[in-house]
Design an enzyme around this catalytic site. Sequence first.
Site, short mmCIF file in Angstrom:
data_model
loop_
_atom_site.label_atom_id
_atom_site.label_comp_id
_atom_site.label_asym_id
_atom_site.label_seq_id
_atom_site.Cartn_x
_atom_site.Cartn_y
_atom_site.Cartn_z
N GLY A 136 0.85 -1.18 0.00
CA GLY A 136 0.00 0.00 0.00
C GLY A 136 0.89 1.23 0.00
O GLY A 136 2.10 1.16 -0.25
N HIS A 190 -16.86 4.34 9.77
CA HIS A 190 -17.17 5.43 8.84
C HIS A 190 -18.69 5.60 8.84
O HIS A 190 -19.41 4.63 8.72
CB HIS A 190 -16.66 5.10 7.43
CG HIS A 190 -16.62 6.31 6.54
ND1 HIS A 190 -17.77 6.94 6.11
CD2 HIS A 190 -15.58 7.02 6.04
CE1 HIS A 190 -17.42 7.97 5.36
NE2 HIS A 190 -16.10 8.05 5.30
N ARG A 226 -15.94 12.12 12.88
CA ARG A 226 -16.60 10.87 12.56
C ARG A 226 -17.23 10.13 13.73
O ARG A 226 -18.28 9.51 13.59
CB ARG A 226 -15.56 9.92 11.97
CG ARG A 226 -15.62 9.97 10.51
CD ARG A 226 -14.64 9.07 9.90
NE ARG A 226 -14.33 9.70 8.63
CZ ARG A 226 -13.37 9.33 7.84
NH1 ARG A 226 -12.59 8.34 8.19
NH2 ARG A 226 -13.18 9.95 6.71
N LYS A 245 0.23 -10.35 0.03
CA LYS A 245 -0.42 -11.65 0.15
C LYS A 245 -1.34 -11.97 -1.02
O LYS A 245 -1.71 -13.11 -1.21
CB LYS A 245 -1.14 -11.78 1.48
CG LYS A 245 -2.26 -10.83 1.77
CD LYS A 245 -2.93 -11.29 3.07
CE LYS A 245 -3.72 -10.23 3.75
NZ LYS A 245 -4.44 -10.69 4.91
P1 FAD Z 1 -2.71 -1.10 2.79
O1 FAD Z 1 -2.87 -0.12 1.71
O2 FAD Z 1 -3.96 -1.71 3.30
O3 FAD Z 1 -1.74 -2.27 2.28
C1 FAD Z 1 -1.59 -3.45 3.03
C2 FAD Z 1 -0.62 -4.38 2.32
O4 FAD Z 1 -0.17 -5.37 3.23
C3 FAD Z 1 -1.21 -5.14 1.15
O5 FAD Z 1 -0.27 -5.13 0.10
C4 FAD Z 1 -1.34 -6.58 1.66
O6 FAD Z 1 -1.22 -7.57 0.67
C5 FAD Z 1 -0.17 -6.63 2.61
N1 FAD Z 1 -0.31 -7.65 3.65
C6 FAD Z 1 -1.12 -7.64 4.73
N2 FAD Z 1 -0.95 -8.76 5.46
C7 FAD Z 1 -0.02 -9.50 4.82
C8 FAD Z 1 0.58 -10.77 5.05
N3 FAD Z 1 0.24 -11.54 6.11
N4 FAD Z 1 1.50 -11.23 4.18
C9 FAD Z 1 1.85 -10.49 3.09
N5 FAD Z 1 1.32 -9.29 2.82
C10 FAD Z 1 0.41 -8.80 3.67
N6 FAD Z 1 -7.45 7.45 4.22
C11 FAD Z 1 -7.22 8.75 3.87
O7 FAD Z 1 -6.29 9.37 4.38
N7 FAD Z 1 -8.01 9.33 2.93
C12 FAD Z 1 -9.05 8.70 2.33
O8 FAD Z 1 -9.73 9.27 1.49
C13 FAD Z 1 -9.33 7.38 2.72
N8 FAD Z 1 -10.38 6.70 2.17
C14 FAD Z 1 -10.56 5.39 2.49
C15 FAD Z 1 -11.58 4.68 1.85
C16 FAD Z 1 -11.73 3.32 2.08
C17 FAD Z 1 -12.83 2.56 1.40
C18 FAD Z 1 -10.84 2.66 2.97
C19 FAD Z 1 -10.97 1.19 3.21
C20 FAD Z 1 -9.86 3.36 3.62
C21 FAD Z 1 -9.70 4.73 3.39
N9 FAD Z 1 -8.68 5.46 4.01
C22 FAD Z 1 -8.48 6.77 3.66
C23 FAD Z 1 -7.71 4.80 4.88
C24 FAD Z 1 -6.45 4.51 4.06
O9 FAD Z 1 -6.80 4.13 2.76
C25 FAD Z 1 -5.62 3.39 4.68
O10 FAD Z 1 -5.46 3.60 6.04
C26 FAD Z 1 -4.24 3.33 4.03
O11 FAD Z 1 -4.37 3.26 2.64
C27 FAD Z 1 -3.47 2.13 4.54
O12 FAD Z 1 -2.30 2.00 3.80
P2 FAD Z 1 -1.20 0.93 4.22
O13 FAD Z 1 -0.08 1.10 3.28
O14 FAD Z 1 -0.94 1.04 5.66
O15 FAD Z 1 -1.93 -0.49 4.02
C1 SIN Z 2 -13.67 9.28 2.99
O1 SIN Z 2 -13.38 9.54 1.83
O2 SIN Z 2 -14.70 9.61 3.56
C2 SIN Z 2 -12.67 8.49 3.77
C3 SIN Z 2 -11.62 9.39 4.22
C4 SIN Z 2 -10.80 8.75 5.30
O3 SIN Z 2 -11.06 7.62 5.70
O4 SIN Z 2 -9.88 9.41 5.75
#
Ligand code: FAD
Ligand code: SIN
Length: 531
Positions: A11, A243, A290, A35
């Site tokens: 991510g 949310h 929220r 994964k």
């Molecule tokens: P992720 O992007 O979730 O990536 C996780 C990674 O870890 C993946 O590649 C997965 O395969 C890997 N992984 C996990 N477990 C394992 C394992 N056991 N073995 C191997 N790989 C593994 N935040 C904002 O700031 N603004 C927004 O507008 C916003 N909108 C959102 C809308 C939605 C629908 C959602 C669900 C969330 C939103 N968020 C938003 C929150 C934000 O998107 C997330 O908190 C953020 O993207 C998380 O990023 P990350 O890199 O930590 O993890």
């Molecule tokens: C949203 O777009 O409402 C999600 C934003 C966030 O989770 O930060």
Amino acid sequence: MQTDFLVIGSGIAGLTYALKTARQFPDKKVAIITKTQADETNTKYAQGGIAGVWDEEKDSYDKHIEDTLIAGDGLCNPHIVEIVVKEGPDRIKEIIGYGAEFDKDEKGEYSLGKEGGHSENRILHHKDVTGREMERALLAQLQETPNIELINHCFVVDILTQHHLGFLVTKSTTDITCYGVYVLNLHTNKIEKILACITLLATGGAGQAYRTTTNPRIATGDGIAMVYRAKGRIENMEFIQFHPTALYEPGVSPSFLITEAVRGDGGILRNKQGEAFMERYDSRRDLAPRDIVARAIDNEMKKTGTEYVYLDCRHMDKEKFIHHFPNIYEKCLSIGIDVQQQMIPVAPAAHYSCGGIKTDEWGRTSIQHLYACGECASTGLHGANRLASNSLLEAMVFAHRCYLDSMEKIGQVSFETTIPDWNAKGTGEPKEMILITQSQKELQQIMSDYVGIVRTDVRLERAMKRLDLLFTETEDLYRSTKVSPQLCELRNLITVGYLIVKGAQFRKESRGLHFNTDHKEKSSLLQNTIL
Ligand code: FAD
Ligand code: SIN
């Protein structure tokens, strides 16, 4: 396999860190493990955007800091808030430099949106698919970085520590050290060992612990559970953010999000009777933080006996709506809702884990040579409730800080080559995979029924008893069965569920996202829940 830097997760957090370290050390090897496939992440689904002080005439660091602290309800670490808010704009500029495109207005200036809890317009966005655009830009950069190896479809089972060398490791062991991971290679179905000098966990959230969630299937809290098993520090797990406005579509999982930016552009919440109820709960109405909006909706649903409320967009300019929210417009149309004619049925859904693996200001966990950033980490930014759109920002700021710190460490660390291979003795093929699926459903039911938006002592106690049974059954299965991703995810989700309940039981007050009707007041004691 041996790699200098091992990144678990693709991510925004994992990719940002991997790119920076790989470019700084072109002679060193960086491996990213995922994964499933690289772009199946919470990041890809982010809609509203990324918060940052951009318009310095109207906005200021102080205002963004204050909004974050107010949302966090007394539990944010002010030093961390200042770091993220002040370093954030530089990180946003970096991703723009990588090619991410954010919407601009007619004058060619970035068009800044507003979401709940923000006193100013400061959300950069790409339509209503901001995360997808950011993920795209980062993955494109990977193609141009030859010393990064992207390894998809490999499930990390556990991190390697002294425990795997036969030493007793407890919560009081002060020098727990990470040597890499055991990973289930889904191409060969074998468990392999990856040794690393430095490991970064960027494994994302844990929304799948609940029946209704905006999080994709991958969000099973694996990193948090792994660190807990390895006796590392976890904190503030009771603060699960719901949310307020996920599309109400019974039977569909994950739930489709209706971004808060829709309310930022004028969308109004109404109950079954058509009343705009938010003014009865908070002077900021639909744009209150929220936790307040989600609790208000929960209350209205209970009072009117419905499973949803409405988001009214009928008065909004059609062209502007389609321009800013094309994905939402199409999704609603696909289920027979024309947002100009009908209101959108919405309900709260588990969305974000504010707590997680405890880290310091450089993303260092309590385990040596192990960093964590992104949603799996608890840096101190969010406190008891995350401010909207601060998550993508936090992930980039801390990916950068983890990179700076690990850059200094890398020369001092060598591989620990005496870790034994995985021992699968005494395990057989799973006889009934359905048992795993059923247990996961049970877990989600328990968490949604007893550990949701409104909690009580009795509900928490019930949840704990039921989780205990699920834990015992699943550990038996784990000891006797060949490891599969489904079994590992179930095991991790049970651990996450346990940590959420434990944190909630520990907190004898109501604060931010944790609301317990047996302890409605705030305690004067400000403390994190260290688990
Ligand atoms: P992720 O992007 O979730 O990536 C996780 C990674 O870890 C993946 O590649 C997965 O395969 C890997 N992984 C996990 N477990 C394992 C394992 N056991 N073995 C191997 N790989 C593994 N935040 C904002 O700031 N603004 C927004 O507008 C916003 N909108 C959102 C809308 C939605 C629908 C959602 C669900 C969330 C939103 N968020 C938003 C929150 C934000 O998107 C997330 O908190 C953020 O993207 C998380 O990023 P990350 O890199 O930590 O993890
Ligand atoms: C949203 O777009 O409402 C999600 C934003 C966030 O989770 O930060």
